[in-house]
Enzyme design. Sequence first.
Site, PDB file in Angstrom:
ATOM      1  CG  ASP A 135     -29.691 -22.910 -10.891  1.00  0.00           C
ATOM      2  OD1 ASP A 135     -30.905 -21.479 -11.649  1.00  0.00           O
ATOM      3  OD2 ASP A 135     -29.066 -23.715 -10.508  1.00  0.00           O
TER       4      ASP A 135
ATOM      5  CG  HIS B 269     -35.118 -13.728 -13.396  1.00  0.00           C
ATOM      6  ND1 HIS B 269     -34.466 -14.821 -12.781  1.00  0.00           N
ATOM      7  CD2 HIS B 269     -36.149 -14.843 -14.205  1.00  0.00           C
ATOM      8  CE1 HIS B 269     -34.568 -15.975 -13.730  1.00  0.00           C
ATOM      9  NE2 HIS B 269     -35.740 -15.850 -14.931  1.00  0.00           N
TER      10      HIS B 269
ATOM     11  NE  ARG C 244     -27.248 -29.016 -13.931  1.00  0.00           N
ATOM     12  CZ  ARG C 244     -28.382 -28.983 -13.135  1.00  0.00           C
ATOM     13  NH1 ARG C 244     -28.550 -30.690 -12.435  1.00  0.00           N
ATOM     14  NH2 ARG C 244     -29.154 -28.147 -12.961  1.00  0.00           N
TER      15      ARG C 244
ATOM     16  CG  LEU D 250     -15.790  -7.181  -6.989  1.00  0.00           C
ATOM     17  CD1 LEU D 250     -14.114  -7.880  -6.307  1.00  0.00           C
ATOM     18  CD2 LEU D 250     -16.886  -6.765  -6.045  1.00  0.00           C
TER      19      LEU D 250
END
Length: 246
Positions: free
Chosen positions: A24, A41, A198, A135
């Site tokens: 975020d 972004h 959140r 991974l």
Amino acid sequence: MPELLQQIKSSPSRIPAHVAIIMDGNGRWASEHDLPRSEGHRAGMKSVREVVEGSIEAGVDVLTLYAFSQENWQRPRSEIAFLMSLLQRYARSEIDDLVENGVEVHVIGDVERMNPPERKAIGMIIEKTRGGANLQLVLAISYGSRAEIIRAARRLAEEVAAGDLEPAEIDETIFARSLYTEPWPDPDLLIRTSGEYRISNFLLWQLAYTELYTTPVLWPDFTRRHLFEAILDYQRRERRFGKVTA
Ligand code: FPP
């Protein structure tokens, strides 16, 4: 940095097997730098590379990244188009490194909502990285946890209707098997960047006993050092899973 890694490795039994991240703060990073949101972004892609490589170095088995939520479909069309093009670019530009580093890519979410070119890029990256053993990289795209839970309930209801399952047989194990995340253990550690507290409709079922870690660092500034700091913080915690300590 090697000293942080050394510290992590000195408690091998306390390395989180599964780390999930809510990435975020791209938009705020962009406005802090007087740039359009898209640049935030774009800069965030570098941090994706950092946490993928850092997870391998630290010995994490599964890394789940919240790349695009169902709610993100409500953003302006131009931003959605940019994020989708970024995903395609990621698939194309990272594929060789991912294969070389033994990363197996998976995607969870309602990918049917995406356009054919993006779906194709996702299919390609999944196929080409199959068998990577270092991974498991799980990208949550067009993902919403409530929708995932409803999908699971519907699947079980269909099995009951078909006579293949008794309602009394439905327990936590069976329910979890109907979620997208069926192949992986629940996350041990959830990291959220940009100082928000959140869950944002992310892995609601799977996070029941996950340790939460938030940092004010905005996603494009997040490096493997920050990941290592989060893991070290996790290693200092006492996980009781609702029980008392031995
Ligand atoms: C949140 O920042 C971030 C996103 C909605 C997208 C995350 C995408 C990337 C990091 C790049 C591509 C990822 C992959 C896996 C290739 P925000 O826009 O909500 O930031 P804000 O809250 O500051 O506005």
